[in-house]
Design a protein around this motif. Structure first.
Motif, PDB file in Angstrom:
ATOM      1  N   TYR A 244       0.851  -1.189   0.000  1.00  0.00           N
ATOM      2  CA  TYR A 244       0.000   0.000   0.000  1.00  0.00           C
ATOM      3  C   TYR A 244       0.885   1.236   0.000  1.00  0.00           C
ATOM      4  O   TYR A 244       1.996   1.230   0.530  1.00  0.00           O
ATOM      5  CB  TYR A 244      -0.914   0.023   1.229  1.00  0.00           C
ATOM      6  CG  TYR A 244      -1.943  -1.077   1.256  1.00  0.00           C
ATOM      7  CD1 TYR A 244      -3.239  -0.862   0.800  1.00  0.00           C
ATOM      8  CD2 TYR A 244      -1.627  -2.339   1.742  1.00  0.00           C
ATOM      9  CE1 TYR A 244      -4.188  -1.866   0.821  1.00  0.00           C
ATOM     10  CE2 TYR A 244      -2.569  -3.358   1.767  1.00  0.00           C
ATOM     11  CZ  TYR A 244      -3.844  -3.116   1.311  1.00  0.00           C
ATOM     12  OH  TYR A 244      -4.778  -4.114   1.334  1.00  0.00           O
ATOM     13  N   ASN A 245       0.389   2.313  -0.573  1.00  0.00           N
ATOM     14  CA  ASN A 245       1.145   3.550  -0.625  1.00  0.00           C
ATOM     15  C   ASN A 245       0.185   4.732  -0.515  1.00  0.00           C
ATOM     16  O   ASN A 245      -1.035   4.562  -0.562  1.00  0.00           O
ATOM     17  CB  ASN A 245       1.951   3.640  -1.920  1.00  0.00           C
ATOM     18  CG  ASN A 245       3.252   4.396  -1.740  1.00  0.00           C
ATOM     19  OD1 ASN A 245       3.349   5.262  -0.880  1.00  0.00           O
ATOM     20  ND2 ASN A 245       4.242   4.072  -2.565  1.00  0.00           N
ATOM     21  N   THR A 246       0.735   5.926  -0.363  1.00  0.00           N
ATOM     22  CA  THR A 246      -0.086   7.141  -0.261  1.00  0.00           C
ATOM     23  C   THR A 246       0.292   8.114  -1.364  1.00  0.00           C
ATOM     24  O   THR A 246       1.424   8.136  -1.858  1.00  0.00           O
ATOM     25  CB  THR A 246       0.092   7.825   1.106  1.00  0.00           C
ATOM     26  OG1 THR A 246       1.476   8.113   1.320  1.00  0.00           O
ATOM     27  CG2 THR A 246      -0.428   6.949   2.227  1.00  0.00           C
ATOM     28  N   LEU A 247      -0.677   8.922  -1.718  1.00  0.00           N
ATOM     29  CA  LEU A 247      -0.507   9.916  -2.771  1.00  0.00           C
ATOM     30  C   LEU A 247      -1.213  11.190  -2.344  1.00  0.00           C
ATOM     31  O   LEU A 247      -2.298  11.144  -1.763  1.00  0.00           O
ATOM     32  CB  LEU A 247      -1.098   9.394  -4.082  1.00  0.00           C
ATOM     33  CG  LEU A 247      -1.117  10.351  -5.285  1.00  0.00           C
ATOM     34  CD1 LEU A 247       0.298  10.564  -5.798  1.00  0.00           C
ATOM     35  CD2 LEU A 247      -1.997   9.782  -6.395  1.00  0.00           C
ATOM     36  N   GLY A 248      -0.600  12.332  -2.621  1.00  0.00           N
ATOM     37  CA  GLY A 248      -1.208  13.616  -2.295  1.00  0.00           C
ATOM     38  C   GLY A 248      -1.625  14.365  -3.540  1.00  0.00           C
ATOM     39  O   GLY A 248      -0.860  14.448  -4.510  1.00  0.00           O
TER      40      GLY A 248
END
Length: 355
Positions: A244-248
């Motif tokens: 899983y990863n995050t993006l802004g």
């Protein structure tokens, strides 16, 4: 929930009844919404559940969220409707804070003169009053549904992304045929009749922002990433089966509206942690000089609290005045403490207070 400055408990529960017929057993599930009102008894807070604050819900309603949709000074309840096409159901709080209660921020007239328990959401039972129960489509396709898996359940996340003082919300949908996930932002707007405002707030598929580029998003939330006074978006997405990863996504729009950030901290000996469940009440003025009393909350303990704002982001809207009578209400104990900030708060600023 009832305006008395004492924190209440809201619980969604599920009752399972097993029925035995001719050596076979069937289970029946009934979903409830329970509002346990906080009352002071013997210098401590006791929580009371009455028949007038226990509601049977449809089994297709998901986890609730809280927001003041119509900006009348009381918290409303919003449910995702887990069917296709997906919808949101808004139950408006029938008990609202009057805008002229400038000296009665804790509705003391109710505690002193009215012993009856307010019927906050009784229209949930009959579901016939369109003024207090509303349903809005979040997709017009039978192929789409709210995204959910073993870890993530559908939850409507609110934030005032355009700072107009009305709450917008963000959600994640999935196409059940091609399994593409997309996020949508729904903007709160006023319904009009003959080009005149009706005072009724709504959400519509025509007032949305849709991002299909992040087609594997799991869930998303509002956050001011670059600290420029505008809410941005944080997205959690799945790169592969185990990663899983995050993006802004940065909000680059320019709004002619004001905002205020408020962060209420606990005292120094516990490392300035943010104070969970603090409510804020304050008086704002529109450009025509009309004064209103708004409500905001900091760090409500909702299920799946991850990625929620640690502070209260307050959209003021268009105004030509200061924020007046800013009250910080700590209703977590029997000694309800109201902190009145004597200095008028400036728009487009950050407010910190240690209590």
């Amino acid at each position: 929930m009832d305006g008395d400055c004492i924190n209440d408990l809201i619980i969604m529960s599920e009752e399972i009844t097993i029925e035995n017929h001719n050596k076979t057993s069937n289970s029946k599930k009934t979903r409830h919404l329970e509002i346990w009102r906080g009352i002071i008894h013997n210098n401590s807070i006791k929580y009371c559940l009455t028949t007038s604050s226990l509601y049977n819900l449809s089994n297709n309603l998901g986890m609730f969220s809280l927001a003041d949709i119509d900006r009348n000074g009381s918290l409303d309840i919003v449910f995702p409707v887990l069917e296709s096409p997906p919808k949101v159901l808004i139950a408006y709080n029938k008990f609202h804070i009057k805008s002229d209660w400038t000296e009665d921020f804790c509705a003391t007239h109710i505690k002193l003169y009215n012993t009856a328990v307010p019927l906050l959401f009784d229209d949930l039972i009959v579901n016939k009053n369109s003024a207090t129960i509303q349903t809005h489509l979040v997709s017009d396709s039978d192929k789409e549904a709210f995204y959910e898996d073993m870890l993530v359940k559908p939850l409507i996340r609110f934030g005032d992304i355009n700072s107009d003082s009305y709450p917008d919300f963000i959600l994640t949908l999935i196409n059940k045929e091609n399994f593409i996930q997309s996020l949508k932002i729904f903007y709160n707007f006023e319904l009009k009749y003959n080009n005149k405002g009706t005072g009724i707030r709504a959400y519509s598929l025509n007032n949305t922002y849709v991002n299909i580029n992040v087609n594997n998003s799991i869930y998303s939330s509002f956050f001011d990433i670059d600290e420029d006074g505008k809410l941005d978006i944080i997205i959690v997405y799945k790169e592969n089966e185990n990663l899983y990863n995050t993006l802004g996504l940065f909000n680059t729009n320019i709004y002619d509206c004001y905002y205020l950030k408020s962060l209420i901290l606990k005292e120094k000996k516990i490392n300035f942690a943010n104070n969970i469940g603090v409510s804020l009440r304050y008086v704002c003025a529109d450009v025509d000089g009309t004064r209103r009393m708004d409500l905001s909350i900091q760090a409500a303990q909702l299920n799946q609290i991850s990625l929620n704002l640690p502070y209260a982001f307050i959209g003021v809207g268009r105004s030509n005045n200061y924020i007046e009578n800013f009250h910080v209400i700590n209703g977590n104990n029997a000694n309800v403490t109201i902190y009145f900030l004597y200095l008028f708060s400036l728009n487009n600023s950050k407010l910190f207070k240690i209590i």
